[in-house]
Scaffold this motif. Structure first.
Motif, PDB file in Angstrom:
ATOM      1  N   GLU A   1       0.834  -1.204   0.000  1.00 36.40           N
ATOM      2  CA  GLU A   1       0.000   0.000   0.000  1.00 36.40           C
ATOM      3  C   GLU A   1       0.870   1.255   0.000  1.00 36.40           C
ATOM      4  O   GLU A   1       0.402   2.329  -0.361  1.00 36.40           O
ATOM      5  CB  GLU A   1      -0.922  -0.029   1.217  1.00 36.40           C
ATOM      6  CG  GLU A   1      -1.904  -1.189   1.122  1.00 36.40           C
ATOM      7  CD  GLU A   1      -2.614  -1.496   2.421  1.00 36.40           C
ATOM      8  OE1 GLU A   1      -3.852  -1.519   2.419  1.00 36.40           O
ATOM      9  OE2 GLU A   1      -1.924  -1.714   3.442  1.00 36.40           O
TER      10      GLU A   1
ATOM     11  N   ARG B   1       2.682   0.749 -11.533  1.00 38.54           N
ATOM     12  CA  ARG B   1       1.241   1.002 -11.687  1.00 38.54           C
ATOM     13  C   ARG B   1       0.627   0.124 -12.773  1.00 38.54           C
ATOM     14  O   ARG B   1      -0.536  -0.269 -12.667  1.00 38.54           O
ATOM     15  CB  ARG B   1       1.019   2.481 -11.987  1.00 38.54           C
ATOM     16  CG  ARG B   1       1.301   3.391 -10.789  1.00 38.54           C
ATOM     17  CD  ARG B   1       1.423   4.852 -11.176  1.00 38.54           C
ATOM     18  NE  ARG B   1       1.706   5.690 -10.003  1.00 38.54           N
ATOM     19  CZ  ARG B   1       2.382   6.841 -10.052  1.00 38.54           C
ATOM     20  NH1 ARG B   1       2.836   7.298 -11.221  1.00 38.54           N
ATOM     21  NH2 ARG B   1       2.597   7.531  -8.952  1.00 38.54           N
ATOM     22  N   SER B   2       1.414  -0.205 -13.802  1.00 36.79           N
ATOM     23  CA  SER B   2       0.887  -1.042 -14.879  1.00 36.79           C
ATOM     24  C   SER B   2       0.621  -2.477 -14.429  1.00 36.79           C
ATOM     25  O   SER B   2      -0.136  -3.210 -15.073  1.00 36.79           O
ATOM     26  CB  SER B   2       1.870  -1.058 -16.058  1.00 36.79           C
ATOM     27  OG  SER B   2       3.021  -1.851 -15.758  1.00 36.79           O
TER      28      SER B   2
ATOM     29  N   GLY C   1      -6.191  -6.910  -9.466  1.00 40.64           N
ATOM     30  CA  GLY C   1      -7.466  -6.323  -9.059  1.00 40.64           C
ATOM     31  C   GLY C   1      -7.331  -5.026  -8.296  1.00 40.64           C
ATOM     32  O   GLY C   1      -8.200  -4.672  -7.494  1.00 40.64           O
ATOM     33  N   ARG C   2      -6.253  -4.277  -8.584  1.00 44.27           N
ATOM     34  CA  ARG C   2      -5.990  -3.056  -7.828  1.00 44.27           C
ATOM     35  C   ARG C   2      -5.868  -1.870  -8.793  1.00 44.27           C
ATOM     36  O   ARG C   2      -5.675  -2.042  -9.992  1.00 44.27           O
ATOM     37  CB  ARG C   2      -4.704  -3.205  -6.998  1.00 44.27           C
ATOM     38  CG  ARG C   2      -4.708  -4.450  -6.122  1.00 44.27           C
ATOM     39  CD  ARG C   2      -3.424  -4.573  -5.337  1.00 44.27           C
ATOM     40  NE  ARG C   2      -3.368  -3.589  -4.268  1.00 44.27           N
ATOM     41  CZ  ARG C   2      -2.242  -3.167  -3.694  1.00 44.27           C
ATOM     42  NH1 ARG C   2      -1.070  -3.608  -4.124  1.00 44.27           N
ATOM     43  NH2 ARG C   2      -2.286  -2.291  -2.717  1.00 44.27           N
ATOM     44  N   THR C   3      -5.976  -0.654  -8.234  1.00 45.69           N
ATOM     45  CA  THR C   3      -5.860   0.566  -9.033  1.00 45.69           C
ATOM     46  C   THR C   3      -4.727   1.425  -8.494  1.00 45.69           C
ATOM     47  O   THR C   3      -4.187   1.173  -7.405  1.00 45.69           O
ATOM     48  CB  THR C   3      -7.163   1.380  -8.977  1.00 45.69           C
ATOM     49  OG1 THR C   3      -7.320   1.939  -7.659  1.00 45.69           O
ATOM     50  CG2 THR C   3      -8.371   0.514  -9.295  1.00 45.69           C
ATOM     51  N   GLU C   4      -4.389   2.472  -9.245  1.00 49.32           N
ATOM     52  CA  GLU C   4      -3.324   3.380  -8.819  1.00 49.32           C
ATOM     53  C   GLU C   4      -3.602   4.004  -7.469  1.00 49.32           C
ATOM     54  O   GLU C   4      -2.675   4.331  -6.729  1.00 49.32           O
ATOM     55  CB  GLU C   4      -3.134   4.477  -9.870  1.00 49.32           C
ATOM     56  CG  GLU C   4      -2.573   3.985 -11.184  1.00 49.32           C
ATOM     57  CD  GLU C   4      -2.323   5.113 -12.164  1.00 49.32           C
ATOM     58  OE1 GLU C   4      -2.320   6.295 -11.734  1.00 49.32           O
ATOM     59  OE2 GLU C   4      -2.117   4.829 -13.366  1.00 49.32           O
ATOM     60  N   ASP C   5      -4.866   4.182  -7.130  1.00 43.62           N
ATOM     61  CA  ASP C   5      -5.214   4.826  -5.870  1.00 43.62           C
ATOM     62  C   ASP C   5      -4.994   3.909  -4.669  1.00 43.62           C
ATOM     63  O   ASP C   5      -5.115   4.342  -3.531  1.00 43.62           O
ATOM     64  CB  ASP C   5      -6.668   5.291  -5.904  1.00 43.62           C
ATOM     65  CG  ASP C   5      -6.963   6.355  -4.853  1.00 43.62           C
ATOM     66  OD1 ASP C   5      -6.137   7.281  -4.693  1.00 43.62           O
ATOM     67  OD2 ASP C   5      -8.006   6.246  -4.170  1.00 43.62           O
ATOM     68  N   ASP C   6      -4.649   2.651  -4.926  1.00 41.08           N
ATOM     69  CA  ASP C   6      -4.424   1.699  -3.832  1.00 41.08           C
ATOM     70  C   ASP C   6      -2.985   1.716  -3.324  1.00 41.08           C
ATOM     71  O   ASP C   6      -2.678   1.055  -2.325  1.00 41.08           O
ATOM     72  CB  ASP C   6      -4.753   0.274  -4.294  1.00 41.08           C
ATOM     73  CG  ASP C   6      -6.227   0.087  -4.598  1.00 41.08           C
ATOM     74  OD1 ASP C   6      -7.053   0.735  -3.934  1.00 41.08           O
ATOM     75  OD2 ASP C   6      -6.552  -0.704  -5.511  1.00 41.08           O
TER      76      ASP C   6
ATOM     77  N   LEU D   1      -0.681  -3.298 -11.457  1.00 38.72           N
ATOM     78  CA  LEU D   1      -1.753  -3.349 -10.467  1.00 38.72           C
ATOM     79  C   LEU D   1      -3.035  -4.005 -10.970  1.00 38.72           C
ATOM     80  O   LEU D   1      -3.643  -4.806 -10.238  1.00 38.72           O
ATOM     81  CB  LEU D   1      -2.054  -1.939  -9.946  1.00 38.72           C
ATOM     82  CG  LEU D   1      -0.910  -1.263  -9.177  1.00 38.72           C
ATOM     83  CD1 LEU D   1      -1.247   0.209  -8.932  1.00 38.72           C
ATOM     84  CD2 LEU D   1      -0.659  -1.971  -7.852  1.00 38.72           C
ATOM     85  N   PRO D   2      -3.508  -3.699 -12.195  1.00 45.00           N
ATOM     86  CA  PRO D   2      -4.800  -4.252 -12.621  1.00 45.00           C
ATOM     87  C   PRO D   2      -4.882  -5.764 -12.576  1.00 45.00           C
ATOM     88  O   PRO D   2      -5.937  -6.331 -12.277  1.00 45.00           O
ATOM     89  CB  PRO D   2      -4.955  -3.711 -14.051  1.00 45.00           C
ATOM     90  CG  PRO D   2      -4.167  -2.445 -14.066  1.00 45.00           C
ATOM     91  CD  PRO D   2      -2.979  -2.731 -13.184  1.00 45.00           C
ATOM     92  N   ARG D   3      -3.799  -6.470 -12.884  1.00 43.46           N
ATOM     93  CA  ARG D   3      -3.895  -7.929 -12.892  1.00 43.46           C
ATOM     94  C   ARG D   3      -4.025  -8.511 -11.486  1.00 43.46           C
ATOM     95  O   ARG D   3      -4.297  -9.707 -11.325  1.00 43.46           O
ATOM     96  CB  ARG D   3      -2.727  -8.554 -13.641  1.00 43.46           C
ATOM     97  CG  ARG D   3      -1.355  -8.357 -13.105  1.00 43.46           C
ATOM     98  CD  ARG D   3      -0.388  -9.221 -13.947  1.00 43.46           C
ATOM     99  NE  ARG D   3       1.002  -8.940 -13.672  1.00 43.46           N
ATOM    100  CZ  ARG D   3       1.748  -8.114 -14.407  1.00 43.46           C
ATOM    101  NH1 ARG D   3       1.215  -7.475 -15.432  1.00 43.46           N
ATOM    102  NH2 ARG D   3       3.023  -7.919 -14.115  1.00 43.46           N
TER     103      ARG D   3
END
Length: 444
Positions: free
Chosen positions: A234, A254-255, A261-266, A257-259
């Motif tokens: 975090e 940051r790239s 299930g997370r976003t940049e804001d996490d 994170l999506p795999r």
């Protein structure tokens, strides 16, 4: 729809004995005789809290690092010290380093849950896998675990710790004196974990922490480290020398994170920065030279040997870097090896010059100048997408932290880049991160 509040910096104070410069203890502005004095660290923590910083952070290793003959090394176990700092502070976060290679999930989850309760929700865990064979030899091993295996163990370790924190529901404690019921046992569950590295029955013997889970922090930048960070971290403490390198690291992380299930804001990305501050740039440069002149080459050479996984003893200080191993063959801190090797090669530095460059930040960026110039540097990295904040590494203590809090922070506040008051009480609230919901622990 109301506008989102403007994005603001996150600032962490990285406290290290007499300061981060390896010659700080020799400078008359420091008090190395106080590195095992609790009141010294209490004063530092209160200074950081006066500056409204998000957190203080303590690094740790499980061996005596470096050459103690030439530096003020050794000191307190971080969770013990942070528990004491919790009693003299009210808002600032408290982040401790604990290794997943030489500890167990149950005792670690218990210790951080305890600190989170003691501090009212201000605990953070800097997750490391440990990087030296000296640490392995303090735990009955002749060699260190292989790099990939350490991260495999770390992943399972964190999964078990999270299950343990979630083994109590938030409302498990009933406190029904009349009925004689303290806790609802349907809401306190074993975790029944049986994995490759750990078998843990549970439940934890500490109720769920105020933050749900302590803030999870990570600092490795190898491929394994970045994947681990993308999945769990975090906040990420990182090291880059240039704006472009920091932007590339942030974009890469940051790239990923999506795999998961997370976003940049996490995630909050906080590069380390060592600020050498003067009332003029010339004064700051003079202080930097004073510290460099106090360096002991033998110490710096040993530190550089450790970073590069290569024994440099006996090589001429005014000669170039020798041929180095491939990064894949490094079983320690691969990301720091790559950073230091690239720095030396890119700028054609001699060993003496490289030791001088690493004296203040050990690979983190050293910025020398006035408070205004330091603030400009932080603002540029922040606005250009290289950082969400910074891990502040004062070159000497206590004065380096005092100057940052009293001179740099007000400039950042005047520019609208940093808070003028704490708005939350927990570390998660400082970092703008949600409290994780509890979830039923399932068997592994």
């Amino acid at each position: 729809m109301p506008a989102s509040p403007p994005r603001q910096l996150h600032l962490n104070a990285f406290l290290m004995n007499a300061g981060h410069h390896d010659a700080a203890w020799r400078h008359p502005l420091t008090t190395p005789e106080r590195v095992t004095d609790l009141t010294y660290f209490q004063e530092l923590a209160r200074t950081a809290e006066r500056g409204l910083l998000d957190s203080v952070f303590l690094a740790d290793g499980l061996a005596l690092w470096g050459k103690v003959r030439h530096n003020a090394l050794g000191g307190f176990e971080p969770l013990t010290l942070l528990s004491a700092l919790a009693t003299v502070t009210e808002r600032i976060g408290l982040i401790a380093t604990v290794s997943t290679t030489f500890n167990e999930p149950f005792s670690t989850a218990r210790a951080f849950a305890s600190l989170d309760h003691l501090s009212g929700g201000r605990a953070g865990w800097n997750i490391v896998t440990s990087g030296t064979v000296d640490e392995a030899r303090n735990f009955g091993r002749d060699e260190h675990l292989e790099h990939g295996l350490r991260y495999e163990r770390a992943r399972e370790f964190v999964e078990v710790a999270v299950k343990l924190w979630d083994s109590w529901d938030d409302d498990a404690i009933v406190l029904d004196r009349a009925a004689g019921i303290y806790a609802d046992t349907d809401k306190v569950r074993p975790v029944d974990h049986r994995g490759t590295h750990f078998g843990v029955r549970g439940p934890l013997n500490v109720p769920r922490p105020p933050q749900g889970h302590p803030l999870l922090v990570q600092a490795g930048a190898s491929e394994d480290g970045k994947e681990f960070a993308a999945r769990y971290a975090e906040a990420v403490f990182t090291a880059q020398q240039t704006l472009s390198d920091a932007q590339a690291f942030a974009k890469d992380l940051r790239s990923r994170l999506p795999r998961h299930g997370r976003t940049e804001d996490d995630v909050r990305i906080l590069p380390g920065i060592c600020p050498v501050i003067g009332s003029t740039e010339a004064e700051a440069r003079a202080l930097e030279r004073e510290l460099t002149d106090l360096q002991v080459p033998e110490y710096g050479l040993a530190q550089l040997s450790g970073m590069l996984g290569t024994d440099l003893t006996g090589l001429p200080l005014d000669g170039p870097l020798p041929e180095l191993p491939d990064e894949r063959d490094i079983n320690g801190n691969r990301s720091r090896f790559a950073l230091v090797a690239e720095l030396g090669r890119r700028e054609g530095l001699t060993l003496r010059e490289l030791i001088a460059r690493l004296g203040g930040g050990r690979g983190h960026r050293v910025v020398v100048g006035t408070a205004e110039q330091i603030a400009d540097e932080l603002q540029e990295w922040f606005t250009e997408g290289a950082a969400d904040g910074f891990n502040i590494m004062p070159p000497y203590l206590p004065g380096g932290l005092d100057h940052f809090v009293d001179q740099v922070v007000p400039i950042l506040q005047a520019r609208g880049l940093f808070r003028t008051a704490y708005t939350g009480r927990t570390l998660r609230e400082h970092y703008g991160l949600a409290r994780p919901a509890g979830r039923v622990a399932e068997p592994a």
